[in-house]
Design a protein around this motif. Structure first.
Motif, PDB file in Angstrom:
ATOM      1  N   THR A   1       5.182   6.979   0.193  1.00  0.00           N
ATOM      2  CA  THR A   1       5.973   6.615  -0.984  1.00  0.00           C
ATOM      3  C   THR A   1       6.451   5.172  -0.843  1.00  0.00           C
ATOM      4  N   PRO A   2       6.872   4.552  -1.956  1.00  0.00           N
ATOM      5  CA  PRO A   2       7.446   3.213  -1.869  1.00  0.00           C
ATOM      6  C   PRO A   2       8.683   3.167  -0.964  1.00  0.00           C
ATOM      7  N   THR A   3       9.480   4.217  -0.979  1.00  0.00           N
ATOM      8  CA  THR A   3      10.653   4.257  -0.098  1.00  0.00           C
ATOM      9  C   THR A   3      10.233   4.197   1.364  1.00  0.00           C
ATOM     10  N   ASP A   4       9.186   4.941   1.712  1.00  0.00           N
ATOM     11  CA  ASP A   4       8.665   4.894   3.082  1.00  0.00           C
ATOM     12  C   ASP A   4       8.263   3.471   3.449  1.00  0.00           C
ATOM     13  N   ILE A   5       7.561   2.808   2.546  1.00  0.00           N
ATOM     14  CA  ILE A   5       7.094   1.445   2.811  1.00  0.00           C
ATOM     15  C   ILE A   5       8.277   0.520   3.052  1.00  0.00           C
ATOM     16  N   GLU A   6       9.313   0.642   2.229  1.00  0.00           N
ATOM     17  CA  GLU A   6      10.457  -0.247   2.375  1.00  0.00           C
ATOM     18  C   GLU A   6      11.240   0.041   3.654  1.00  0.00           C
ATOM     19  N   MET A   7      11.283   1.292   4.071  1.00  0.00           N
ATOM     20  CA  MET A   7      11.900   1.620   5.355  1.00  0.00           C
ATOM     21  C   MET A   7      11.122   0.968   6.494  1.00  0.00           C
ATOM     22  N   ALA A   8       9.793   1.033   6.404  1.00  0.00           N
ATOM     23  CA  ALA A   8       8.948   0.435   7.427  1.00  0.00           C
ATOM     24  C   ALA A   8       9.087  -1.091   7.440  1.00  0.00           C
ATOM     25  N   LEU A   9       9.140  -1.701   6.254  1.00  0.00           N
ATOM     26  CA  LEU A   9       9.309  -3.147   6.168  1.00  0.00           C
ATOM     27  C   LEU A   9      10.628  -3.583   6.785  1.00  0.00           C
ATOM     28  N   GLU A  10      11.671  -2.792   6.590  1.00  0.00           N
ATOM     29  CA  GLU A  10      12.982  -3.094   7.148  1.00  0.00           C
ATOM     30  C   GLU A  10      12.928  -3.178   8.672  1.00  0.00           C
ATOM     31  N   GLN A  11      11.979  -2.418   9.260  1.00  0.00           N
ATOM     32  CA  GLN A  11      11.813  -2.404  10.712  1.00  0.00           C
ATOM     33  C   GLN A  11      10.770  -3.426  11.192  1.00  0.00           C
ATOM     34  N   GLY A  12      10.247  -4.222  10.255  1.00  0.00           N
ATOM     35  CA  GLY A  12       9.293  -5.255  10.636  1.00  0.00           C
ATOM     36  C   GLY A  12       7.867  -4.793  10.757  1.00  0.00           C
ATOM     37  N   CYS A  13       7.524  -3.678  10.120  1.00  0.00           N
ATOM     38  CA  CYS A  13       6.168  -3.134  10.201  1.00  0.00           C
ATOM     39  C   CYS A  13       5.296  -3.682   9.075  1.00  0.00           C
ATOM     40  N   ARG A  14       4.077  -4.026   9.417  1.00  0.00           N
ATOM     41  CA  ARG A  14       3.125  -4.528   8.418  1.00  0.00           C
ATOM     42  C   ARG A  14       1.829  -3.726   8.412  1.00  0.00           C
ATOM     43  N   VAL A  15       1.534  -3.041   9.518  1.00  0.00           N
ATOM     44  CA  VAL A  15       0.397  -2.131   9.586  1.00  0.00           C
ATOM     45  C   VAL A  15       0.951  -0.714   9.545  1.00  0.00           C
ATOM     46  N   LEU A  16       0.535   0.049   8.535  1.00  0.00           N
ATOM     47  CA  LEU A  16       1.142   1.349   8.276  1.00  0.00           C
ATOM     48  C   LEU A  16       0.085   2.445   8.205  1.00  0.00           C
ATOM     49  N   LYS A  17       0.472   3.630   8.619  1.00  0.00           N
ATOM     50  CA  LYS A  17      -0.402   4.792   8.487  1.00  0.00           C
ATOM     51  C   LYS A  17      -0.158   5.412   7.113  1.00  0.00           C
ATOM     52  N   TYR A  18      -1.223   5.614   6.353  1.00  0.00           N
ATOM     53  CA  TYR A  18      -1.125   6.261   5.038  1.00  0.00           C
ATOM     54  C   TYR A  18      -1.492   7.726   5.222  1.00  0.00           C
ATOM     55  N   PHE A  19      -0.466   8.589   5.137  1.00  0.00           N
ATOM     56  CA  PHE A  19      -0.680  10.006   5.454  1.00  0.00           C
ATOM     57  C   PHE A  19       0.241  10.898   4.621  1.00  0.00           C
ATOM     58  N   PRO A  20      -0.307  12.037   4.129  1.00  0.00           N
ATOM     59  CA  PRO A  20      -1.714  12.463   4.137  1.00  0.00           C
ATOM     60  C   PRO A  20      -2.462  11.809   2.980  1.00  0.00           C
ATOM     61  N   ALA A  21      -3.540  11.147   3.276  1.00  0.00           N
ATOM     62  CA  ALA A  21      -4.201  10.278   2.311  1.00  0.00           C
ATOM     63  C   ALA A  21      -4.798  11.016   1.112  1.00  0.00           C
ATOM     64  N   GLU A  22      -5.703  11.940   1.356  1.00  0.00           N
ATOM     65  CA  GLU A  22      -6.443  12.556   0.263  1.00  0.00           C
ATOM     66  C   GLU A  22      -5.554  13.407  -0.649  1.00  0.00           C
ATOM     67  N   THR A  23      -4.706  14.228  -0.072  1.00  0.00           N
ATOM     68  CA  THR A  23      -3.878  15.109  -0.906  1.00  0.00           C
ATOM     69  C   THR A  23      -2.751  14.362  -1.604  1.00  0.00           C
ATOM     70  N   SER A  24      -2.531  13.100  -1.224  1.00  0.00           N
ATOM     71  CA  SER A  24      -1.500  12.298  -1.878  1.00  0.00           C
ATOM     72  C   SER A  24      -2.065  11.447  -3.011  1.00  0.00           C
ATOM     73  N   GLY A  25      -3.366  11.523  -3.224  1.00  0.00           N
ATOM     74  CA  GLY A  25      -3.972  10.762  -4.307  1.00  0.00           C
ATOM     75  C   GLY A  25      -4.984   9.734  -3.869  1.00  0.00           C
ATOM     76  N   GLY A  26      -5.296   9.717  -2.584  1.00  0.00           N
ATOM     77  CA  GLY A  26      -6.355   8.846  -2.097  1.00  0.00           C
ATOM     78  C   GLY A  26      -6.103   7.372  -2.348  1.00  0.00           C
ATOM     79  N   MET A  27      -7.172   6.617  -2.563  1.00  0.00           N
ATOM     80  CA  MET A  27      -7.058   5.173  -2.758  1.00  0.00           C
ATOM     81  C   MET A  27      -6.372   4.814  -4.066  1.00  0.00           C
ATOM     82  N   MET A  28      -6.509   5.662  -5.079  1.00  0.00           N
ATOM     83  CA  MET A  28      -5.851   5.361  -6.352  1.00  0.00           C
ATOM     84  C   MET A  28      -4.339   5.317  -6.169  1.00  0.00           C
ATOM     85  N   HIS A  29      -3.815   6.317  -5.471  1.00  0.00           N
ATOM     86  CA  HIS A  29      -2.373   6.355  -5.223  1.00  0.00           C
ATOM     87  C   HIS A  29      -1.941   5.167  -4.371  1.00  0.00           C
TER      88      HIS A  29
END
Length: 227
Positions: free
Chosen positions: A122-150
């Motif tokens: 989710t965008p919230t997850d991304i912003e939490m990760a950015l707050e910690q200085g993360c730029r490489v992120l695991k996208y999980f679970p990919a397929e059931t969350s909407g795959g590349m479109m999501h």
């Protein structure tokens, strides 16, 4: 706005993961299988491994691989606690990933110098990760969350930050190209290459063949991008 700096994954590990293009996700039940499965993957061109912490032998299996096959880029998956982070660093892991985004776990990884990719969906997850200085992120679970479109739509507001993703969950040889073609993806991850049942059954030839198939697909796609 100041650019987001990468603190959670070292540049050399980022390059190794990106060069690999694929991370084989393994569940190893017996230490004796650690070396054969790693060698089978290498024979097929897969040099990056994620050992999931779902069996009690994962630590010992990782040590065996690190000692004998230094050319393997070795990581741990399902890293959920600070203690697991410290253990992974002690074993000499190159990186670790988690299904979620826990600030305490990310901070622990930074403290001990372990490259770490938290899980986001989710965008919230991304912003939490950015707050910690993360730029490489695991996208999980990919397929059931909407795959590349999501993922593409979710990341649109953050594109200027040059985030990179490692998608896991539901990937296989039939849908891998959808992810590999995207500039958002640094490497894909999947358990289909060396399924737990393949490892238990010592089906090393099957694992090598699966590794060759995905390695060739990655080479073909990347070659076409350069043309």
């Amino acid at each position: 706005m100041q650019p987001i700096t990468q603190k959670a994954m070292a540049p050399d590990i980022i390059k190794k993961v990106d060069d690999a293009g694929v991370i084989a996700v393994l569940v190893i039940d017996e230490v004796k299988h650690a070396m054969p499965v790693a060698k089978a993957l290498l024979a097929g061109g897969v040099s990056a491994i994620e050992l999931t912490l779902r069996t009690p032998v994962a630590w010992e299996a990782a040590k065996a691989i690190k000692d004998e096959l230094p050319e393997i880029t070795l990581g741990f998956g399902t890293v959920l606690t600070v203690e697991q982070v410290f253990n992974a660093a002690k074993v000499g892991a190159d990186f670790a990933v988690a299904p979620g985004c826990n600030p305490r776990v990310i901070a622990a990884a930074q403290d001990c110098g372990l490259s770490f990719a938290p899980g986001v969906v989710t965008p919230t997850d991304i912003e939490m990760a950015l707050e910690q200085g993360c730029r490489v992120l695991k996208y999980f679970p990919a397929e059931t969350s909407g795959g590349m479109m999501h993922l593409t739509n979710m990341v649109a507001p953050y594109n200027y930050l040059n985030l990179k993703f490692i998608p896991l969950g539901g990937l296989n040889i039939n849908n891998a190209a959808n992810y590999i073609k995207s500039p958002l993806i640094t490497a894909i991850g999947g358990s289909w290459i060396a399924k737990q049942e393949f490892i238990k059954g010592e089906q090393w030839t099957t694992i090598t063949q699966n590794a060759k198939e995905i390695s060739q697909l990655i080479r073909n796609i990347r070659s076409n991008k350069k043309d």
